[in-house]
Motif scaffolding. Structure first.
Motif, mmCIF file in Angstrom:
data_model
loop_
_atom_site.group_PDB
_atom_site.id
_atom_site.type_symbol
_atom_site.label_atom_id
_atom_site.label_comp_id
_atom_site.label_asym_id
_atom_site.label_seq_id
_atom_site.Cartn_x
_atom_site.Cartn_y
_atom_site.Cartn_z
ATOM 1 N N GLY A 194 0.799 -1.223 0.000
ATOM 2 C CA GLY A 194 0.000 0.000 0.000
ATOM 3 C C GLY A 194 0.833 1.274 0.000
ATOM 4 N N ILE A 195 2.029 1.195 -0.566
ATOM 5 C CA ILE A 195 2.905 2.370 -0.638
ATOM 6 C C ILE A 195 3.071 2.743 -2.115
ATOM 7 C CG2 ILE A 195 5.192 3.315 -0.101
ATOM 8 C CD1 ILE A 195 5.399 1.170 2.091
ATOM 9 N N PRO A 196 2.438 3.819 -2.577
ATOM 10 C CA PRO A 196 2.468 4.150 -4.004
ATOM 11 C C PRO A 196 3.682 4.947 -4.450
ATOM 12 C CG PRO A 196 1.027 5.664 -2.871
ATOM 13 C CD PRO A 196 1.508 4.686 -1.832
ATOM 14 N N ALA A 197 4.469 5.462 -3.490
ATOM 15 C CA ALA A 197 5.599 6.316 -3.874
ATOM 16 C C ALA A 197 6.682 6.261 -2.806
ATOM 17 C CB ALA A 197 5.135 7.755 -4.066
ATOM 18 N N ALA A 198 7.898 6.587 -3.230
ATOM 19 C CA ALA A 198 9.030 6.647 -2.310
ATOM 20 C C ALA A 198 9.909 7.830 -2.687
ATOM 21 C CB ALA A 198 9.844 5.352 -2.369
ATOM 22 N N ILE A 199 10.604 8.377 -1.696
ATOM 23 C CA ILE A 199 11.514 9.499 -1.909
ATOM 24 C C ILE A 199 12.947 8.996 -1.792
ATOM 25 C CG2 ILE A 199 12.290 11.749 -1.074
ATOM 26 C CD1 ILE A 199 9.477 12.113 0.121
ATOM 27 N N ILE A 200 13.752 9.309 -2.787
ATOM 28 C CA ILE A 200 15.182 9.000 -2.745
ATOM 29 C C ILE A 200 15.914 10.321 -2.543
ATOM 30 C CG2 ILE A 200 17.161 8.135 -4.047
ATOM 31 C CD1 ILE A 200 15.245 6.255 -5.502
ATOM 32 N N ARG A 201 16.728 10.378 -1.515
ATOM 33 C CA ARG A 201 17.401 11.631 -1.172
ATOM 34 C C ARG A 201 18.918 11.410 -1.095
ATOM 35 N NH1 ARG A 201 14.608 14.529 3.529
ATOM 36 N NH2 ARG A 201 13.272 15.086 1.759
ATOM 37 N N GLY A 202 19.659 12.362 -1.644
ATOM 38 C CA GLY A 202 21.108 12.317 -1.523
ATOM 39 C C GLY A 202 21.836 11.787 -2.741
ATOM 40 N N TYR A 203 21.085 11.258 -3.717
ATOM 41 C CA TYR A 203 21.748 10.759 -4.923
ATOM 42 C C TYR A 203 21.994 11.935 -5.871
ATOM 43 C CZ TYR A 203 22.849 8.327 -9.192
ATOM 44 O OH TYR A 203 23.483 7.902 -10.332
ATOM 45 N N LYS A 204 23.223 12.097 -6.314
ATOM 46 C CA LYS A 204 23.583 13.200 -7.201
ATOM 47 C C LYS A 204 23.349 12.781 -8.655
ATOM 48 C CE LYS A 204 27.044 15.077 -4.028
ATOM 49 N NZ LYS A 204 28.466 15.457 -3.835
ATOM 50 N N TYR A 205 22.304 13.336 -9.219
ATOM 51 C CA TYR A 205 21.957 12.981 -10.595
ATOM 52 C C TYR A 205 22.106 14.186 -11.508
ATOM 53 C CZ TYR A 205 17.465 15.154 -9.339
ATOM 54 O OH TYR A 205 16.476 16.011 -8.911
ATOM 55 N N GLN A 206 22.144 13.906 -12.794
ATOM 56 C CA GLN A 206 22.238 14.974 -13.783
ATOM 57 C C GLN A 206 20.822 15.440 -14.121
ATOM 58 O OE1 GLN A 206 24.397 13.934 -17.326
ATOM 59 N NE2 GLN A 206 23.974 15.880 -18.352
ATOM 60 N N SER A 207 20.557 16.700 -13.879
ATOM 61 C CA SER A 207 19.234 17.249 -14.180
ATOM 62 C C SER A 207 19.064 17.416 -15.684
ATOM 63 C CB SER A 207 19.049 18.600 -13.493
ATOM 64 O OG SER A 207 19.131 18.465 -12.090
ATOM 65 N N SER A 208 17.816 17.327 -16.126
ATOM 66 C CA SER A 208 17.516 17.521 -17.546
ATOM 67 C C SER A 208 16.068 17.937 -17.697
ATOM 68 C CB SER A 208 17.772 16.233 -18.334
ATOM 69 O OG SER A 208 17.320 16.365 -19.673
ATOM 70 N N GLU A 209 15.848 19.043 -18.370
ATOM 71 C CA GLU A 209 14.482 19.505 -18.611
ATOM 72 C C GLU A 209 13.842 18.788 -19.784
ATOM 73 O OE1 GLU A 209 12.793 21.446 -16.558
ATOM 74 O OE2 GLU A 209 14.601 21.352 -15.322
ATOM 75 N N ASN A 210 14.648 18.095 -20.572
ATOM 76 C CA ASN A 210 14.140 17.371 -21.744
ATOM 77 C C ASN A 210 14.228 15.867 -21.557
ATOM 78 O OD1 ASN A 210 13.726 19.826 -23.273
ATOM 79 N ND2 ASN A 210 15.950 19.913 -23.523
ATOM 80 N N ALA A 211 14.286 15.427 -20.316
ATOM 81 C CA ALA A 211 14.445 13.998 -20.031
ATOM 82 C C ALA A 211 13.256 13.192 -20.534
ATOM 83 C CB ALA A 211 14.607 13.796 -18.533
ATOM 84 N N SER A 212 13.528 11.972 -20.960
ATOM 85 C CA SER A 212 12.480 11.056 -21.414
ATOM 86 C C SER A 212 12.919 9.630 -21.146
ATOM 87 C CB SER A 212 12.210 11.243 -22.908
ATOM 88 O OG SER A 212 11.361 10.221 -23.392
ATOM 89 N N ALA A 213 12.018 8.831 -20.605
ATOM 90 C CA ALA A 213 12.323 7.419 -20.364
ATOM 91 C C ALA A 213 12.489 6.658 -21.675
ATOM 92 C CB ALA A 213 11.231 6.777 -19.514
ATOM 93 N N ASN A 214 12.067 7.249 -22.785
ATOM 94 C CA ASN A 214 12.221 6.600 -24.083
ATOM 95 C C ASN A 214 13.687 6.374 -24.424
ATOM 96 O OD1 ASN A 214 9.471 6.837 -24.213
ATOM 97 N ND2 ASN A 214 9.457 8.519 -25.682
ATOM 98 N N GLU A 215 14.580 7.140 -23.795
ATOM 99 C CA GLU A 215 16.011 6.964 -24.015
ATOM 100 C C GLU A 215 16.479 5.578 -23.571
ATOM 101 O OE1 GLU A 215 18.451 10.203 -22.481
ATOM 102 O OE2 GLU A 215 16.683 11.495 -22.488
ATOM 103 N N LEU A 216 15.717 4.960 -22.669
ATOM 104 C CA LEU A 216 16.111 3.661 -22.122
ATOM 105 C C LEU A 216 15.773 2.495 -23.052
ATOM 106 C CD1 LEU A 216 14.815 4.406 -18.542
ATOM 107 C CD2 LEU A 216 17.215 3.946 -19.088
ATOM 108 N N ALA A 217 14.905 2.728 -24.011
ATOM 109 C CA ALA A 217 14.467 1.649 -24.897
ATOM 110 C C ALA A 217 15.547 1.320 -25.917
ATOM 111 C CB ALA A 217 13.178 2.051 -25.602
ATOM 112 N N ARG A 218 15.858 0.056 -26.053
ATOM 113 C CA ARG A 218 16.835 -0.369 -27.054
ATOM 114 C C ARG A 218 16.192 -0.301 -28.438
ATOM 115 N NH1 ARG A 218 21.438 -3.212 -26.328
ATOM 116 N NH2 ARG A 218 20.799 -3.835 -24.234
ATOM 117 N N PRO A 219 16.847 0.318 -29.415
ATOM 118 C CA PRO A 219 16.277 0.383 -30.767
ATOM 119 C C PRO A 219 16.005 -1.015 -31.309
ATOM 120 C CG PRO A 219 18.155 1.868 -30.568
ATOM 121 C CD PRO A 219 18.129 1.035 -29.317
ATOM 122 N N LYS A 220 14.919 -1.143 -32.049
ATOM 123 C CA LYS A 220 14.513 -2.466 -32.547
ATOM 124 C C LYS A 220 15.614 -3.132 -33.359
ATOM 125 C CE LYS A 220 10.268 -2.882 -33.793
ATOM 126 N NZ LYS A 220 8.977 -2.851 -34.542
#
Length: 226
Positions: A194-220
């Motif tokens: 019954g936990i729909p979300a979690a917060i991850i704090r302290g991880y240094k990530y690269q910000s991006s205003e144009n981010a898309s999960a589609n980048e993770l898909a391997r091309p066919k």
């Protein structure tokens, strides 16, 4: 908000991982199978896979193509390009025995909307990951992966960096968003937590205003498992 009830304050650069079921229910992407009329093709596939023909019809509507088909298994390419079981149609954690949850229409758009709402209400610039549970080729067990992101670059490109012995990395790209989604799943769970979300704090990530999960898909054309 749930944050106030739990006396949690968001901080700049926090990452919020949210299950796709929570997002889809909020967006109304729920279908009652009793209101679905299966096509002839759905009935044929249902016989092969031993699945409810109405469920198969919903899967077909959500899919571009069927990638693999066998008893109890339908692997498809979703309309949004993601390859997954049953086009992401989910029967778990939804009230009503005949209800199923679809994937968000566009999980990246959903993530951006949530990110903006948090900025408007809380004033924090955070990263958003919308997650889903996926199986993996050649590996047993399911993990959570990112199907939508906002504000966080999903892949860390480490090509050109050196390892411990000076070797220059040539192909190393880390699926940061997937790893964070899997880490959050240890808290969120996959059944009755019954936990729909979690917060991850302290991880240094690269910000991006144009981010898309589609980048993770391997091309066919580079997919060796189709």
């Amino acid at each position: 908000m749930a944050l106030k009830k739990q006396k949690i304050r968001l901080q700049e650069k926090d990452i919020i991982v949210i299950t796709h079921v929570a997002v889809s229910k909020a967006e109304g992407n729920v279908v009652n199978l009793d209101e679905v009329t299966p096509s002839k093709r759905a009935e044929e596939i249902a016989k092969k896979t031993k699945k409810d023909p109405r469920l198969v019809e919903v899967i077909l509507r959500e899919s571009k193509e069927i990638v693999r088909l066998r008893r109890n298994s339908i692997i498809t390419e979703h309309n949004n390009g993601k390859v997954c079981a049953n086009a992401g149609v989910d029967r778990s954690n939804i009230r009503g025995e005949r209800n199923v949850v679809l994937l968000p229409k566009d999980a990246n758009v959903s993530a951006k909307r949530i990110k903006q709402e948090i900025m408007d209400k809380v004033g924090c610039n955070v990263g958003i990951i919308i997650s889903d549970t996926h199986g993996r080729p050649l590996r047993r067990g399911e993990i959570n992966v990112a199907i939508g992101v906002a504000g966080i670059k999903p892949i860390r490109d480490r090509r050109g960096e050196k390892d411990l012995f000076g070797y220059i990395l040539k192909i190393k790209r880390t699926a940061i968003a997937d790893e964070l989604a899997s880490a959050a799943e240890l808290v969120i769970g996959q059944t009755n937590e019954g936990i729909p979300a979690a917060i991850i704090r302290g991880y240094k990530y690269q910000s991006s205003e144009n981010a898309s999960a589609n980048e993770l898909a391997r091309p066919k054309e580079r997919d060796m498992f189709r």
